[in-house]
Scaffold this active site. Structure first.
Site, PDB file in Angstrom:
ATOM      1  N   MET A  14     -26.819  -6.332 -10.043  1.00  0.00           N
ATOM      2  CA  MET A  14     -28.194  -6.468  -9.593  1.00  0.00           C
ATOM      3  C   MET A  14     -28.727  -5.150  -9.040  1.00  0.00           C
ATOM      4  SD  MET A  14     -28.860  -9.453 -10.511  1.00  0.00           S
ATOM      5  CE  MET A  14     -30.505  -9.560  -9.847  1.00  0.00           C
ATOM      6  N   ASP A  33     -23.357   2.666  -2.351  1.00  0.00           N
ATOM      7  CA  ASP A  33     -22.276   1.678  -2.358  1.00  0.00           C
ATOM      8  C   ASP A  33     -21.118   2.215  -1.528  1.00  0.00           C
ATOM      9  OD1 ASP A  33     -20.646  -0.594  -2.982  1.00  0.00           O
ATOM     10  OD2 ASP A  33     -21.776  -0.834  -4.838  1.00  0.00           O
ATOM     11  N   VAL A  89     -26.093  -6.618  -1.464  1.00  0.00           N
ATOM     12  CA  VAL A  89     -24.658  -6.772  -1.249  1.00  0.00           C
ATOM     13  C   VAL A  89     -24.242  -8.231  -1.413  1.00  0.00           C
ATOM     14  CG1 VAL A  89     -24.647  -4.772   0.289  1.00  0.00           C
ATOM     15  CG2 VAL A  89     -24.755  -7.069   1.263  1.00  0.00           C
ATOM     16  N   THR A  90     -22.949  -8.466  -1.351  1.00  0.00           N
ATOM     17  CA  THR A  90     -22.378  -9.781  -1.614  1.00  0.00           C
ATOM     18  C   THR A  90     -22.932 -10.852  -0.672  1.00  0.00           C
ATOM     19  OG1 THR A  90     -20.277 -10.975  -1.831  1.00  0.00           O
ATOM     20  CG2 THR A  90     -20.424  -9.365  -0.064  1.00  0.00           C
ATOM     21  N   GLU A  91     -22.858 -12.105  -1.117  1.00  0.00           N
ATOM     22  CA  GLU A  91     -23.390 -13.232  -0.338  1.00  0.00           C
ATOM     23  C   GLU A  91     -22.430 -13.615   0.784  1.00  0.00           C
ATOM     24  OE1 GLU A  91     -26.581 -15.286  -1.290  1.00  0.00           O
ATOM     25  OE2 GLU A  91     -26.697 -13.135  -1.628  1.00  0.00           O
ATOM     26  N   SER A 118     -29.346 -14.858  -2.885  1.00  0.00           N
ATOM     27  CA  SER A 118     -29.477 -16.119  -3.598  1.00  0.00           C
ATOM     28  C   SER A 118     -29.634 -17.306  -2.662  1.00  0.00           C
ATOM     29  CB  SER A 118     -28.241 -16.349  -4.481  1.00  0.00           C
ATOM     30  OG  SER A 118     -28.104 -15.336  -5.435  1.00  0.00           O
ATOM     31  N   HIS A 139     -35.754 -12.159  -4.540  1.00  0.00           N
ATOM     32  CA  HIS A 139     -34.673 -12.670  -5.378  1.00  0.00           C
ATOM     33  C   HIS A 139     -34.928 -12.289  -6.832  1.00  0.00           C
ATOM     34  CE1 HIS A 139     -32.257 -16.375  -6.908  1.00  0.00           C
ATOM     35  NE2 HIS A 139     -31.566 -15.265  -6.987  1.00  0.00           N
ATOM     36  N   ASN A 142     -31.182 -12.000 -13.137  1.00  0.00           N
ATOM     37  CA  ASN A 142     -30.361 -11.174 -14.017  1.00  0.00           C
ATOM     38  C   ASN A 142     -30.599 -11.573 -15.481  1.00  0.00           C
ATOM     39  OD1 ASN A 142     -28.303  -9.371 -14.783  1.00  0.00           O
ATOM     40  ND2 ASN A 142     -26.742 -10.964 -14.651  1.00  0.00           N
TER      41      ASN A 142
END
Length: 283
Positions: A14, A33, A89-91, A118, A139, A142
């Protein structure tokens, strides 16, 4: 609204897609990152994706010109002058909260934060910052390059000025936004994750194979992709995390992840990015 410089946190699928959209529009972007290995992988992904985009869009700037606008780094210092940051970044709450603490230490007061999430509450993210009114949910879907519309989420404290900035940013990269209110999962994932999860239960219970489930959605409903093909595209691990966040938010058993999802994640079957998920993507 005058937005000139941008930052993107997270160089996964993403984050690369958002950075690519910004560079395609001719604006500089800082792509951040955790380590050089991730950034090198992002460099390869971006070059491949921009080349592919250029093949279909002859009006796009040359590949090297777009790549030159994307500065890849592990350092946040370059965000001191940016006007708009998109976080990808990650959920996981601890990971996100840590990112916003670092952003607050570097970014100028008027900088807007857009959380590409999400399922995590935008109001909660805003509370982790010193600028709750300048935090908005954004949001992206993809693949970013192929999706013309973005779900925009208004947190409890999100100001009208911040929503204007979000609209201006999206317009600058050729996209529209649909504004919704802040509840975990928003509109898209409260519906989509339930659909995918129930499709996984169908496979787990032996009602139908993955290919048959997806064929019914494509050929009977006219969907371009079935729910399990969609899960493979998003990432099985991401689907599991999203369902876990929704279950934690609502304490509603309808969001309980199918055990088969956990088994697949444990087995490394994460979908397209791993080469196999509900379908095989071996070349």
């Amino acid at each position: 609204m005058d937005l000139r410089r941008f930052g993107v946190i997270g160089a996964g699928i993403m984050g690369c897609g958002v950075a690519q959209a910004i560079a395609r529009a001719g604006s500089p972007v800082e792509l951040i990152d955790l380590d050089d290995d991730r950034l090198q992988a992002a460099q390869r992904t971006l070059r491949s994706n921009i080349r592919q985009q250029k093949f279909f869009d002859r009006s796009a700037p040359p590949v090297d010109d777009q790549l030159a606008l994307i500065r890849m780094t592990t350092c946040y210092d370059g965000l001191a002058e940016v006007d708009f940051v998109v976080e990808n970044v990650t959920e996981e709450w601890d990971a996100k909260a840590g990112v916003y603490a670092r952003l607050d230490a570097v970014c100028k007061p008027e900088c807007v934060y857009a959380a590409n999430t999400s399922a995590i509450s935008i109001t909660r993210i805003g509370a982790a910052t010193k600028r709750r009114d300048r935090v908005v949910g954004m949001h992206f879907m993809n693949p970013v390059a192929m999706k013309p519309t973005v779900e925009v989420i208004r947190g409890h404290h999100t100001s009208a000025r911040t929503l204007d900035a979000a609209a201006a940013f999206l317009k600058s990269i050729g996209k529209a936004g649909v504004v919704v209110e802040d509840m975990p999962g928003f509109v898209s994932n409260r519906v989509l994750m339930l659909t995918i999860n129930e499709a996984v239960f169908l496979v787990q219970d032996g009602v139908a194979a993955a290919a048959e489930v997806d064929r019914i959605f494509r050929e009977c409903f006219g969907h371009p992709m079935g729910p399990l093909e969609t899960a493979d595209l998003i990432g099985i691990d991401t689907i599991l995390k999203s369902l876990e966040r929704l279950y934690e938010a609502y304490w509603d058993t309808k969001f309980r992840p199918a055990p088969l999802l956990r088994k697949m994640v444990d087995a490394g079957l994460h979908g397209r990015k791993s080469g196999a998920g509900f379908h095989s993507y071996a070349s």
